[in-house]
Enzyme design. Structure first.
Site, PDB file in Angstrom:
ATOM      1  N   TYR A  53      26.774  14.960 -74.554  1.00  0.00           N
ATOM      2  CA  TYR A  53      27.574  16.191 -73.525  1.00  0.00           C
ATOM      3  C   TYR A  53      27.335  17.468 -74.629  1.00  0.00           C
ATOM      4  CZ  TYR A  53      30.007  13.168 -70.268  1.00  0.00           C
ATOM      5  OH  TYR A  53      30.346  12.277 -69.086  1.00  0.00           O
ATOM      6  N   HIS A 104      35.929  17.208 -62.612  1.00  0.00           N
ATOM      7  CA  HIS A 104      36.369  16.908 -63.805  1.00  0.00           C
ATOM      8  C   HIS A 104      35.831  17.153 -64.847  1.00  0.00           C
ATOM      9  CE1 HIS A 104      33.763  14.429 -60.151  1.00  0.00           C
ATOM     10  NE2 HIS A 104      34.803  14.399 -59.796  1.00  0.00           N
ATOM     11  N   THR A 171      26.853  18.835 -53.018  1.00  0.00           N
ATOM     12  CA  THR A 171      26.878  18.045 -53.358  1.00  0.00           C
ATOM     13  C   THR A 171      26.737  16.819 -53.043  1.00  0.00           C
ATOM     14  OG1 THR A 171      29.043  16.697 -54.333  1.00  0.00           O
ATOM     15  CG2 THR A 171      29.603  17.988 -52.742  1.00  0.00           C
TER      16      THR A 171
HETATM   17  P1  OAD Z   1      24.701  15.038 -57.075  1.00  0.00           P
HETATM   18  O1  OAD Z   1      23.591  14.539 -57.825  1.00  0.00           O
HETATM   19  O2  OAD Z   1      25.068  13.438 -56.478  1.00  0.00           O
HETATM   20  O3  OAD Z   1      24.022  15.777 -55.793  1.00  0.00           O
HETATM   21  C1  OAD Z   1      23.384  16.722 -56.054  1.00  0.00           C
HETATM   22  C2  OAD Z   1      23.711  17.759 -54.729  1.00  0.00           C
HETATM   23  O4  OAD Z   1      22.451  18.726 -54.671  1.00  0.00           O
HETATM   24  C3  OAD Z   1      22.594  16.629 -53.982  1.00  0.00           C
HETATM   25  O5  OAD Z   1      22.969  16.327 -52.587  1.00  0.00           O
HETATM   26  C4  OAD Z   1      21.158  17.291 -53.814  1.00  0.00           C
HETATM   27  O6  OAD Z   1      20.176  18.035 -52.201  1.00  0.00           O
HETATM   28  C5  OAD Z   1      21.407  19.190 -53.626  1.00  0.00           C
HETATM   29  N1  OAD Z   1      21.135  19.858 -54.425  1.00  0.00           N
HETATM   30  C6  OAD Z   1      19.952  20.047 -55.163  1.00  0.00           C
HETATM   31  N2  OAD Z   1      19.430  21.463 -55.111  1.00  0.00           N
HETATM   32  C7  OAD Z   1      20.107  22.100 -55.039  1.00  0.00           C
HETATM   33  C8  OAD Z   1      19.800  23.562 -54.858  1.00  0.00           C
HETATM   34  N3  OAD Z   1      19.401  24.753 -55.516  1.00  0.00           N
HETATM   35  N4  OAD Z   1      21.126  23.605 -53.962  1.00  0.00           N
HETATM   36  C9  OAD Z   1      22.096  23.547 -53.138  1.00  0.00           C
HETATM   37  N5  OAD Z   1      22.250  21.903 -53.546  1.00  0.00           N
HETATM   38  C10 OAD Z   1      21.055  21.542 -54.114  1.00  0.00           C
HETATM   39  O7  OAD Z   1      25.879  15.897 -57.970  1.00  0.00           O
HETATM   40  P2  OAD Z   1      27.127  15.951 -57.540  1.00  0.00           P
HETATM   41  O8  OAD Z   1      27.362  15.675 -55.959  1.00  0.00           O
HETATM   42  O9  OAD Z   1      27.928  17.327 -58.077  1.00  0.00           O
HETATM   43  O10 OAD Z   1      30.792  13.479 -62.167  1.00  0.00           O
HETATM   44  O11 OAD Z   1      27.784  14.746 -57.963  1.00  0.00           O
HETATM   45  C11 OAD Z   1      28.827  14.524 -58.161  1.00  0.00           C
HETATM   46  C12 OAD Z   1      29.758  13.500 -59.446  1.00  0.00           C
HETATM   47  O12 OAD Z   1      28.563  12.885 -60.003  1.00  0.00           O
HETATM   48  C13 OAD Z   1      29.895  14.403 -60.380  1.00  0.00           C
HETATM   49  O13 OAD Z   1      30.797  15.506 -61.175  1.00  0.00           O
HETATM   50  C14 OAD Z   1      28.897  13.834 -61.664  1.00  0.00           C
HETATM   51  C15 OAD Z   1      28.334  12.811 -61.278  1.00  0.00           C
HETATM   52  O14 OAD Z   1      28.297  11.589 -62.168  1.00  0.00           O
HETATM   53  C16 OAD Z   1      30.899  12.772 -63.307  1.00  0.00           C
HETATM   54  O15 OAD Z   1      29.801  12.587 -64.703  1.00  0.00           O
HETATM   55  C17 OAD Z   1      32.163  12.845 -63.446  1.00  0.00           C
END
Ligand code: OAD
Length: 226
Positions: A53, A104, A171
């Site tokens: 972190y 989170h 996301t």
């Molecule tokens: P992910 O890495 O799972 O998903 C990221 C998303 O962002 C994907 O759907 C990509 O296609 C999209 N993406 C990539 N580049 C982008 C851009 N320039 N503009 C818009 N979208 C884009 O991340 P999260 O869904 O945020 O939790 O993950 C959820 C949680 O899992 C996080 O909060 C974290 C992680 O483990 C904890 O650590 C508790």
């Protein structure tokens, strides 16, 4: 003003240089979640968890909000915008968004291992072993780890249920309970999803998909809404 509720994830910060989690090159490809983002990891090797972190916090200091964050902040002129973010960065706030709920946790905050209500701003980027709360207990990152409850969830569900417009941006909707928030949007609310990649939507309702990166996607959304 109409209520516009946003659920954001790592993708909105990607254009600021912050790595997402599950894409190729994502953080969970390099690190095992179980080693750095669980209570078990903290019990086994707190120094490794702090290091992980601390790295994230150090990088964040070098990042700036991008057009996605500023696009959402600009929507406050026309809508009552409430952001619910899974992100632990502070880029929504730095872009000027006034209502941001962190599901989170927050990278810039630490909290006591004895009392989760005792929270402190981390001075700079480094949180070290030996840094303690007033009660003498070690401080840990103020992050919701896998296997932990999401204290802000109840408020988030309520906020989602007040939406006239519900926007999901950046996301993969892989992580629950956050991914389930879209289900709380009222039946009359319009649903939008902005992501450059395909995302499986866990709801049997019409969702308007804008298949673009956050910055451009929010431009398009703004034009469509106004
Ligand atoms: P992910 O890495 O799972 O998903 C990221 C998303 O962002 C994907 O759907 C990509 O296609 C999209 N993406 C990539 N580049 C982008 C851009 N320039 N503009 C818009 N979208 C884009 O991340 P999260 O869904 O945020 O939790 O993950 C959820 C949680 O899992 C996080 O909060 C974290 C992680 O483990 C904890 O650590 C508790």
């Amino acid at each position: 003003m109409k209520k516009l509720v946003v659920l954001s994830g790592a993708g909105i910060s990607a254009e600021s240089g912050i790595r997402t989690f599950r894409e190729s090159g994502g953080l969970w490809e390099e690190h095992d979640v179980l080693d750095v983002a669980t209570p078990m990891a903290w019990a086994k090797d707190p120094e490794m968890v702090l290091r992980f972190y601390n790295e994230r916090r150090k990088q964040l200091l070098e990042c700036e909000p991008n057009n996605g964050h500023t696009g959402l902040a600009a929507l406050e002129k026309y809508f009552d915008v409430q952001i619910i973010t899974q992100n632990v960065d502070d880029l929504h706030e730095r872009a000027g968004s006034s209502k941001v709920l962190h599901l989170h946790g927050e990278l810039k905050m630490a909290r006591s291992t004895a009392d989760p209500m005792m929270r402190y701003e981390v001075d700079g980027w480094e949180l070290k072993m030996g840094e303690v709360c007033e009660k003498g207990s070690q401080l840990r990152p103020d992050i919701v780890w896998f296997g932990e409850a999401v204290p802000a969830m109840e408020e988030a569900m309520h906020l989602a249920s007040t939406a006239d417009i519900f926007v999901v941006v950046g996301t993969s909707l892989n992580v629950y309970p956050a991914a389930g928030l879209i289900e709380y949007a009222p039946a009359k609310a319009s649903l939008w999803l902005i992501d450059p990649n395909d995302v499986e939507i866990p709801i049997n309702r019409h969702v308007e998909v804008i298949k673009e990166k956050a910055g451009k996607g929010l431009d398009i959304l703004t034009r469509k809404l106004l």
